[in-house]
Write an enzyme that holds these catalytic residues in place. Structure first.
Site, PDB file in Angstrom:
ATOM      1  N   ASP A 142     -11.848   9.432  54.158  1.00 47.87           N
ATOM      2  CA  ASP A 142     -12.545   8.171  54.440  1.00 47.87           C
ATOM      3  C   ASP A 142     -13.962   8.166  53.883  1.00 47.87           C
ATOM      4  O   ASP A 142     -14.931   7.834  54.567  1.00 47.87           O
ATOM      5  CB  ASP A 142     -12.545   7.873  55.945  1.00 47.87           C
ATOM      6  CG  ASP A 142     -11.243   7.206  56.388  1.00 47.87           C
ATOM      7  OD1 ASP A 142     -10.268   7.245  55.616  1.00 47.87           O
ATOM      8  OD2 ASP A 142     -11.190   6.683  57.504  1.00 47.87           O
ATOM      9  N   HIS A 202     -17.705   6.875  54.848  1.00 45.98           N
ATOM     10  CA  HIS A 202     -17.525   5.430  54.640  1.00 45.98           C
ATOM     11  C   HIS A 202     -18.652   4.779  53.846  1.00 45.98           C
ATOM     12  O   HIS A 202     -19.224   3.773  54.261  1.00 45.98           O
ATOM     13  CB  HIS A 202     -17.374   4.732  55.987  1.00 45.98           C
ATOM     14  CG  HIS A 202     -15.966   4.779  56.513  1.00 45.98           C
ATOM     15  ND1 HIS A 202     -14.888   4.280  55.809  1.00 45.98           N
ATOM     16  CD2 HIS A 202     -15.458   5.278  57.676  1.00 45.98           C
ATOM     17  CE1 HIS A 202     -13.781   4.464  56.508  1.00 45.98           C
ATOM     18  NE2 HIS A 202     -14.090   5.079  57.638  1.00 45.98           N
ATOM     19  N   HIS A 237     -11.519  10.477  61.496  1.00 48.96           N
ATOM     20  CA  HIS A 237     -10.747   9.240  61.668  1.00 48.96           C
ATOM     21  C   HIS A 237     -11.308   8.249  62.688  1.00 48.96           C
ATOM     22  O   HIS A 237     -10.918   7.091  62.674  1.00 48.96           O
ATOM     23  CB  HIS A 237      -9.303   9.616  62.024  1.00 48.96           C
ATOM     24  CG  HIS A 237      -8.311   8.498  61.909  1.00 48.96           C
ATOM     25  ND1 HIS A 237      -8.304   7.597  60.871  1.00 48.96           N
ATOM     26  CD2 HIS A 237      -7.260   8.148  62.711  1.00 48.96           C
ATOM     27  CE1 HIS A 237      -7.307   6.745  61.034  1.00 48.96           C
ATOM     28  NE2 HIS A 237      -6.658   7.053  62.135  1.00 48.96           N
ATOM     29  N   ASP A 245     -14.749   2.586  51.429  1.00 53.86           N
ATOM     30  CA  ASP A 245     -14.723   1.388  52.282  1.00 53.86           C
ATOM     31  C   ASP A 245     -15.859   1.337  53.311  1.00 53.86           C
ATOM     32  O   ASP A 245     -16.454   2.344  53.662  1.00 53.86           O
ATOM     33  CB  ASP A 245     -13.378   1.251  53.010  1.00 53.86           C
ATOM     34  CG  ASP A 245     -12.242   0.856  52.082  1.00 53.86           C
ATOM     35  OD1 ASP A 245     -12.531   0.295  51.021  1.00 53.86           O
ATOM     36  OD2 ASP A 245     -11.077   1.114  52.422  1.00 53.86           O
ATOM     37  N   ARG A 246     -16.096   0.124  53.763  1.00 53.83           N
ATOM     38  CA  ARG A 246     -17.029  -0.229  54.847  1.00 53.83           C
ATOM     39  C   ARG A 246     -18.499  -0.121  54.447  1.00 53.83           C
ATOM     40  O   ARG A 246     -19.301  -0.953  54.849  1.00 53.83           O
ATOM     41  CB  ARG A 246     -16.763   0.601  56.104  1.00 53.83           C
ATOM     42  CG  ARG A 246     -15.364   0.388  56.666  1.00 53.83           C
ATOM     43  CD  ARG A 246     -15.254   0.992  58.054  1.00 53.83           C
ATOM     44  NE  ARG A 246     -13.922   0.878  58.588  1.00 53.83           N
ATOM     45  CZ  ARG A 246     -13.425  -0.188  59.204  1.00 53.83           C
ATOM     46  NH1 ARG A 246     -14.181  -1.257  59.337  1.00 53.83           N
ATOM     47  NH2 ARG A 246     -12.200  -0.193  59.670  1.00 53.83           N
ATOM     48  N   ASN A 296      -7.050   7.748  55.471  1.00 57.15           N
ATOM     49  CA  ASN A 296      -6.279   6.510  55.416  1.00 57.15           C
ATOM     50  C   ASN A 296      -6.965   5.430  54.597  1.00 57.15           C
ATOM     51  O   ASN A 296      -6.331   4.454  54.174  1.00 57.15           O
ATOM     52  CB  ASN A 296      -5.962   5.995  56.827  1.00 57.15           C
ATOM     53  CG  ASN A 296      -7.207   5.632  57.602  1.00 57.15           C
ATOM     54  OD1 ASN A 296      -8.114   6.453  57.755  1.00 57.15           O
ATOM     55  ND2 ASN A 296      -7.277   4.424  58.107  1.00 57.15           N
ATOM     56  N   HIS A 297      -8.268   5.594  54.316  1.00 55.75           N
ATOM     57  CA  HIS A 297      -8.980   4.620  53.491  1.00 55.75           C
ATOM     58  C   HIS A 297      -9.008   5.006  52.024  1.00 55.75           C
ATOM     59  O   HIS A 297      -9.563   4.252  51.213  1.00 55.75           O
ATOM     60  CB  HIS A 297     -10.405   4.410  54.008  1.00 55.75           C
ATOM     61  CG  HIS A 297     -10.482   3.454  55.145  1.00 55.75           C
ATOM     62  ND1 HIS A 297     -10.738   2.110  54.982  1.00 55.75           N
ATOM     63  CD2 HIS A 297     -10.301   3.638  56.476  1.00 55.75           C
ATOM     64  CE1 HIS A 297     -10.729   1.512  56.161  1.00 55.75           C
ATOM     65  NE2 HIS A 297     -10.468   2.415  57.088  1.00 55.75           N
ATOM     66  N   HIS A 344      -7.421  14.677  58.091  1.00 59.68           N
ATOM     67  CA  HIS A 344      -8.190  13.483  58.434  1.00 59.68           C
ATOM     68  C   HIS A 344      -7.755  12.872  59.759  1.00 59.68           C
ATOM     69  O   HIS A 344      -8.573  12.628  60.642  1.00 59.68           O
ATOM     70  CB  HIS A 344      -8.067  12.427  57.334  1.00 59.68           C
ATOM     71  CG  HIS A 344      -8.771  11.153  57.688  1.00 59.68           C
ATOM     72  ND1 HIS A 344     -10.143  11.040  57.667  1.00 59.68           N
ATOM     73  CD2 HIS A 344      -8.304   9.956  58.127  1.00 59.68           C
ATOM     74  CE1 HIS A 344     -10.485   9.830  58.066  1.00 59.68           C
ATOM     75  NE2 HIS A 344      -9.395   9.147  58.356  1.00 59.68           N
ATOM     76  N   ASP A 362     -15.803  11.294  58.395  1.00 64.82           N
ATOM     77  CA  ASP A 362     -15.893  10.019  57.673  1.00 64.82           C
ATOM     78  C   ASP A 362     -17.341   9.744  57.262  1.00 64.82           C
ATOM     79  O   ASP A 362     -18.263   9.846  58.086  1.00 64.82           O
ATOM     80  CB  ASP A 362     -15.436   8.860  58.562  1.00 64.82           C
ATOM     81  CG  ASP A 362     -14.004   8.999  59.036  1.00 64.82           C
ATOM     82  OD1 ASP A 362     -13.548  10.140  59.238  1.00 64.82           O
ATOM     83  OD2 ASP A 362     -13.344   7.962  59.225  1.00 64.82           O
ATOM     84  N   ARG A 403      -3.744   1.019  67.107  1.00 66.58           N
ATOM     85  CA  ARG A 403      -3.909   1.386  65.703  1.00 66.58           C
ATOM     86  C   ARG A 403      -2.966   0.604  64.796  1.00 66.58           C
ATOM     87  O   ARG A 403      -3.242   0.429  63.619  1.00 66.58           O
ATOM     88  CB  ARG A 403      -3.635   2.874  65.510  1.00 66.58           C
ATOM     89  CG  ARG A 403      -4.782   3.796  65.800  1.00 66.58           C
ATOM     90  CD  ARG A 403      -5.824   3.763  64.703  1.00 66.58           C
ATOM     91  NE  ARG A 403      -6.779   4.841  64.883  1.00 66.58           N
ATOM     92  CZ  ARG A 403      -7.912   4.941  64.216  1.00 66.58           C
ATOM     93  NH1 ARG A 403      -8.238   4.018  63.329  1.00 66.58           N
ATOM     94  NH2 ARG A 403      -8.738   5.945  64.424  1.00 66.58           N
TER      95      ARG A 403
END
Length: 940
Positions: A300, A273, A469, A303-304, A332-333, A386, A271, A441
Site C-alpha cells: 500500500d 499511501h 492494512h 493511492d490516497r 491490496n492497493h 500486507h 502503509d 471490508r
C-alpha cells in the site's frame, strides 16, 4: 494564597506526609469537622457525619451523607455503623479525598475534574469520529470488491459482442495489457525512446547507477518535490527494477535477512499511501538503505496520497543498489482497478501518474506491482504480509511460494490459490478464535483469530507475524495482538491528512530483537525547508514524539466529520429507493414522516452500515418538536453531485430525457377509457403506486425501477398515498411540459392561441376529462380534426383556417390524425401548484446519475476496454457499447434506457466530432473533488 477567594495562576499543591488535610500555599492545613459541607474527590458534594478510625480499613476515614443518591449504603458497612442516612446516600472516603466545599482547593479540584471530563469527552468524540470515518473508508474498499462481479459480467458481455476491440486479456495480467497497448515486453528498453527536454529542471539519472546519483535524486525529492523526475528516468528505473526482481524472485515469497554487524538493522514500514513526508521522516530517523540498513515496505505505497511515485522511485533506486536489502511487498492497493479509482474513492495513483507523467508510466508501475512478492520471511523467523493470514487451515509458507502472483488480485476465493492470494492482501485479525466474514471490508473478506496465528507460526517454525492494512483503532502507529504473536504496523501518520493517528515502523536488529518507533511526521513543506538548509544528509531528531493536542483532535474531527458527511450523502443518493421503501412501510398513513428511531433503523438497514446514527442524524436531518423526521424532504434534498460543465454537457439534457419518456407514452395512442383504466385498473378513480407501475409497463415506457420510484416519490403527495386519476395525469403532464426546450416549443403566436383555447375549454368545464368527453362527439375515445375544429369554433375566437391548422399540427403530436387523451393533456397545460414539475424532472435525472455513480467503477472498466493506452477518449459508438454492457450486466435495474443513452451521447458529444471524453465524464461524478496541491512541472 490563604485568605484569597481564588488561587493565583501557577499555584502549587502540597501534600504533607502523615497530615490530616491539605495545605494551601502558605502551608496552613485546612481542617474539616462533623456537620461541615465538603467536596469528595473534586466531584460529589455532601455533609460530614463521621471522622475517625474504622474496622474495615487502616487510617482515618470520613463518613459522608451525599446530597444525591449516588452512594453505596445508609452509613452501615460490614455490620458496623458509624452514622445513619437515607439508603444510597452514604459513602466512606479516606481523609485525603475530602475538601471543604468553600476552599479554593475544592474549587480547583472541581475545575480539574471538569477539565478531565471535557478531555475525556473530546477523546471519546475523536475516537467515535475516527471509527465512523474508518468504517466509511473500508466501505469504499468493499465497493471495489462488490463491483468486481459486475465487472466480470461486463467483460464477458464485451468479449462476446466486441471481440475485435478486446484490450483486456483473459487472466487479467498487466503484462499482457501493457503489450496490447504497445509497451515493449523487454522492460530494459523502457524509456529508451523518450527524450529529455532542454528546459527540464530536475535531476538526471545515468547508468550504471551510483550511490552519488541516487543521493542526488533523493536530495531533489527532499528539496523540490514539486518538480517531478522526468518520465524517461522513471521508465528506466521501473524497467530495470522489473528485470532485477523478476530474476531475483523465483517464487511469490522473498527471503530476506537482517543485515549483519553491530549496526545492522531492518526497517519495516507499513502503509505509506503516497504520504511522502512520512517516508522522508523514516529515512531521516533511520538512515537511507545501505549495506547495514535494510528496508521492507509492506505494501500500500500507492493511492490516497499524491506522492506514491516519489516513494517508489526512492525505494527502487536503492533496490537497484542493494538488491538483498530492499523489498516491497504487494498490498491490496497495488492493483490496477483500485489505482484507477478517484482519490476521494480510495484510489488516485492513476491520476497521479497522468498528472506527473502519462498512462504508459502507470502501466509500467502495474507490471512492477505484479512482480512484488506476496510476503517476505525475515531471517527465517518473521512472516511479513500486507493483509493477514488465511481462511484455510494448515497453510504453509511453501503454499504461498507456489501461487501465481503475476496477475491482478482475484476477487473470487473459490479456488484455493485465489483464496490464499486474496487473504495475503485483504485479511484482518480479530480477538476471538476462528475465522469469520469481514462484511465491513467487502465480499469474500475474512478475519482470523489468535488460534489461526498460533497454528500458522507453529506449523512454519516462525516466531512472529507482522502485517499492516489498517490504522489501529487506538490511533497508534502499531498494535500488538494475539498474545504478542501478531503486530500491525501503519506508517502513514495523520492518515489522509485527517485522522490524527501516529505512524510507526518496526526495526529489527542483528540479534533479532526489535523495537517499534512511532512518529507524527511534520508537514512536507517544513521538511523541505529543513532539508534545504541541512544539505544532503539530514540528521536524526532525538526530540520526543509530537503529542496530539486538544486542538489537533478538534481539527482532525472537523476534517473527518466533513468527509463522513460527503460520503454518507453519496450513499443516501445511491440508496434512495431502499430508504423510501423502508420508511413507506412504517408510514402507513402517508404523512411523509417517521420517528427519529425509525429513521435510524432505516439508515442502518438500507445502507448496511453500522454507524452511530444517533449522533449523525443531528447533522444529516431535522427533527421536529414531536421527535419525527420528514423523510420525503430528506430524500428530496439528497441529490447526486455531478459537474455538468466538467463532463462536457450541453444544457438541456435533463429536459430531453423526460421529453423522450412522455413521447413514448403518447405513441401508445390509447383511447380515453384505455388511458384512465391503464392508470386506474380497479376503477376507484384513484391512482395508487402499484397502478402507476403497471401503467408504465403496459405503455412499455422502458423506465428502470429506480426512475419509476423517483417519479412516484415526487408526484405522490396526498396523505392516502393515492391521487384522483385526473389530477395525477395533470401532474404527470406538467413534468412533460417542463421537458420542452424553447426551440422545441411552437411559435409564440401558436402558443398564445393554444393558451386561449385551453383557458376557454377547460375553464368552462373544470375538468380536462370532462372537456375531452364533450369534444369526442362520436364517443370513440379520440378527438379527430373535425371534432376539434367544431369545439374551437364554439368558443367564438377570431381564428382563421390557417391559424386553426397551425394549432392542430401542434396538438396532434404523433401526427396520426386524431388526439388521444395524453396528447390533449400535453397541448393544454395546467398550472403546476404542487412544485411537481422541477422535482419530478430532477427525480428522474437524479436516479440516472445516482445509478451511474454507484456503478462508476464498472463503467470505467467498460470504457477502458476500448482504450488500452489510457487516452481518456472514445468513439461515440464505443462509449455507447460500454454503457449498454453495463445496462445488460448490472445486478439490478439498468442505470438508463437505450433512448436516454442516445440523448446522453448527443449532449456529451456537443461538437458532433464522434469522440467523447469519458474520463471527464467519470470525473464529474466525484462529489468531493480534491485538487492536487502542486503544479505540474515542465517534465510532464
Amino acid at each position: 494564597p490563604a485568605g484569597s477567594s481564588t488561587p493565583s495562576s501557577g499555584f502549587v499543591w502540597q501534600r504533607r506526609l502523615g497530615g490530616t488535610g491539605y495545605a494551601d500555599m502558605s502551608g496552613k492545613e485546612e481542617q474539616i469537622a462533623v456537620g461541615q459541607k465538603v467536596v469528595i474527590l473534586g466531584k460529589r458534594k455532601g455533609t460530614v457525619r463521621f471522622i475517625g478510625a474504622t474496622a474495615f480499613g487502616p487510617g482515618e476515614w470520613v463518613g459522608i451523607e451525599l446530597e444525591k443518591p449516588t452512594g453505596s449504603h445508609d452509613g452501615g458497612v460490614k455490620g458496623q455503623r458509624y452514622f445513619s442516612c437515607p439508603a444510597g446516600h452514604g459513602l466512606y472516603v479516606q481523609r485525603a479525598g475530602v475538601l471543604p466545599s468553600n476552599s479554593w482547593q475544592a474549587a480547583a479540584s472541581q475545575i480539574q475534574s471538569l477539565l478531565r471530563g471535557r478531555k475525556d469527552r473530546q477523546e471519546t468524540d475523536y475516537k467515535r469520529a475516527f471509527q465512523t470515518w474508518n468504517a466509511m473508508d473500508m466501505e469504499e474498499e468493499s465497493q471495489f470488491l462488490d463491483q468486481s462481479a459486475t465487472i466480470t459480467r461486463v467483460e464477458h458481455m464485451l468479449r462476446a459482442y466486441h471481440p475485435a476491440s478486446s484490450a483486456t486479456p483473459n487472466g487479467n495480467s498487466a503484462v499482457a495489457l501493457s503489450i496490447t497497448g504497445g509497451l515493449s515486453p523487454n522492460s530494459l528498453e523502457w524509456g529508451a525512446d523518450i527524450s529529455v527536454e532542454p528546459g527540464y529542471e530536475g535531476p538526471h539519472i545515468t547508468w550504471p547507477l551510483t550511490l552519488k546519483n541516487v543521493e542526488t535524486v533523493l536530495h531533489h525529492i527532499r528539496t523540490k518535490p514539486e518538480i517531478a523526475i522526468h518520465k524517461k528516468y522513471v521508465a528506466e528505473v521501473v524497467g530495470r527494477a522489473c528485470d532485477l526482481m523478476s530474476k531475483q524472485l523465483k517464487d511469490s515469497v522473498f527471503d530476506m535477512a537482517v543485515p549483519t554487524g553491530n549496526e545492522g538493522k531492518l526497517v519495516i514500514c507499513g502503509d505509506t499511501h503516497g504520504q511522502l513526508a512520512d517516508f522522508l521522516w523514516v529515512l531521516k530517523q533511520n538512515g537511507e538503505p545501505s549495506e547495514q540498513t535494510g528496508y521492507l515496505l509492506n505494501g500500500d505505497v500507492a493511492d490516497r496520497g499524491e506522492d506514491a511515485s516519489e516513494i517508489l522511485m526512492i525505494a527502487l533506486m536503492y533496490k537497484l543498489l542493494y538488491p538483498e536489502n530492499v523489498m516491497i511487498n504487494r498490498g491490496n492497493h497495488e492493483n490496477l482497478e483500485m489505482n484507477r479509482r478517484a482519490l476521494e474513492h480510495g484510489g488516485g495513483f492513476f491520476d497521479e501518474c497522468k498528472r506527473k507523467y502519462d498512462a504508459t508510466i502507470f502501466m509500467m508501475f502495474q507490471q512492477l506491482f505484479e512482480i512484488f512478492p506476496l510476503a517476505t520471511v525475515v531471517s527465517k523467523r518473521v512472516f511479513v504480509v500486507h493483509g493477514g493470514l488465511f481462511r484455510r487451515d494448515g497453510v504453509l509458507v511453501q503454499h504461498i511460494r507456489t501461487i501465481n502472483r503475476r496477475r491482478q488480485c482475484p476477487t473470487s476465493t473459490e479456488a484455493i490459490e485465489d483464496a490464499l492470494m486474496f487473504d495475503c492482501m485483504w485479511a484482518d485479525p480479530q480477538d476471538f478464535p476462528g475465522v469469520s466474514r469481514a462484511a465491513h471490508r467487502g465480499a469474500n473478506c475474512i478475519r482470523f483469530g489468535p488460534d489461526v496465528t498460533k497454528r500458522f507460526l507453529g506449523n512454519n517454525s516462525l516466531s512472529l507475524c507482522i502485517r499492516s492494512h489498517e490504522v489501529p483503532n487506538s490511533l497508534r502507529g502499531f498494535e500488538d495482538k494475539h498474545d504478542g504473536r501478531l503486530i500491525t504496523v501503519f506508517t502513514a501518520s495523520n492518515y489522509c491528512g485527517q485522522t490524527g493517528n501516529y505512524g510507526a515502523v518496526v526495526i529489527f536488529h542483528c540479534d533479532m530483537s526489535y523495537t517499534v518507533e512511532e512518529h507524527m511526521a511534520p508537514s512536507l513543506d517544513s521538511l523541505v525547508a529543513e532539508y534545504s538548509q541541512t544539505g544532503m544528509t539530514p540528521s536524526r531528531t532525538e526530540e520526543p514524539v509530537k503529542q496530539v493536542t486538544a486542538e489537533d483532535m478538534s481539527v482532525s474531527m472537523d476534517k473527518m466529520n466533513a468527509d463522513i458527511m460527503d460520503k454518507l450523502r453519496q450513499k443516501i443518493v445511491q440508496h434512495k429507493d431502499d430508504l423510501w421503501w423502508y420508511w413507506m412501510q412504517i408510514d402507513t398513513k402517508g404523512t411523509g414522516k417517521v420517528s427519529a428511531a425509525h429513521w435510524r433503523q432505516g439508515m442502518s438497514s438500507a445502507l448496511q452500515l453500522d454507524l452511530p446514527w444517533f449522533n449523525l442524524q443531528k447533522t444529516l436531518c431535522k427533527i421536529d418538536a414531536q421527535g419525527n423526521i420528514d423523510y420525503k424532504a430528506f430524500l428530496d434534498e439528497s441529490q447526486p453531485d455531478f459537474a455538468y460543465d466538467q463532463a462536457g454537457f450541453e444544457p438541456g439534457w435533463e429536459n430531453k430525457v423526460v421529453l423522450k419518456f412522455y413521447e413514448n407514452m403518447l405513441k401508445s395512442d390509447m383511447t380515453l377509457k384505455q388511458t384512465l383504466s391503464m392508470f386506474d385498473s380497479d376503477g376507484d378513480g384513484l391512482v395508487s403506486p402499484t397502478e402507476f407501475r403497471q401503467a408504465l409497463n403496459v405503455a412499455q415506457s422502458g423506465l428502470p425501477e429506480p426512475q419509476v420510484n423517483a417519479i412516484l416519490r415526487l408526484i405522490d403527495r396526498d396523505e392516502s398515498g393515492r391521487l384522483r386519476v385526473a389530477d395525477f395525469l395533470d401532474r404527470f403532464q406538467v413534468v412533460y411540459s417542463s421537458g420542452k426546450s424553447d426551440a422545441e416549443k411552437p411559435p409564440p403566436e401558436v402558443q398564445e392561441n393554444l393558451g386561449k383555447i385551453g383557458r376557454l375549454l377547460i375553464g368552462s368545464a373544470g375538468s380536462r376529462v370532462a372537456v375531452f368527453e364533450k369534444i369526442d362527439v362520436n364517443g370513440d375515445g379520440y378527438v379527430d380534426q373535425g371534432e376539434f375544429f367544431g369545439a374551437v369554433k364554439t368558443l367564438k375566437l377570431p381564428l382563421n383556417e390557417s391559424e386553426m391548422a397551425a394549432v392542430w399540427k401542434v396538438v396532434d403530436a404523433n401526427g396520426d390524425g386524431h388526439l388521444n387523451y395524453l396528447e390533449f393533456c400535453a397541448a393544454f397545460q395546467v398550472t403546476d401548484k404542487t412544485g411537481t414539475k422541477d422535482q419530478a424532472l430532477r427525480g428522474i435525472i437524479d436516479s440516472i446519475l445516482a445509478s451511474l455513480q454507484k456503478n462508476s467503477m464498472s463503467l470505467a472498466f467498460a470504457f477502458r476496454y476500448f482504450d488500452p493506452t489510457g487516452k481518456g477518449t472514445l468513439l461515440r459508438d464505443d462509449f455507447k457499447a460500454g454503457m449498454k454492457a453495463l445496462n445488460a450486466s448490472n445486478n439490478g435495474p439498468a442505470p438508463c434506457t437505450d433512448e436516454q443513452l442516445e440523448v446522453l451521447c448527443d449532449f456529451i458529444d456537443a461538437d458532433n466530432d464522434g469522440n467523447i471524453d469519458y474520463q471527464e465524464f467519470l470525473n464529474a461524478f466525484s462529489a468531493n473533488k480534491k485538487n492536487m496541491s502542486r503544479a505540474s512541472s515542465a517534465a510532464r
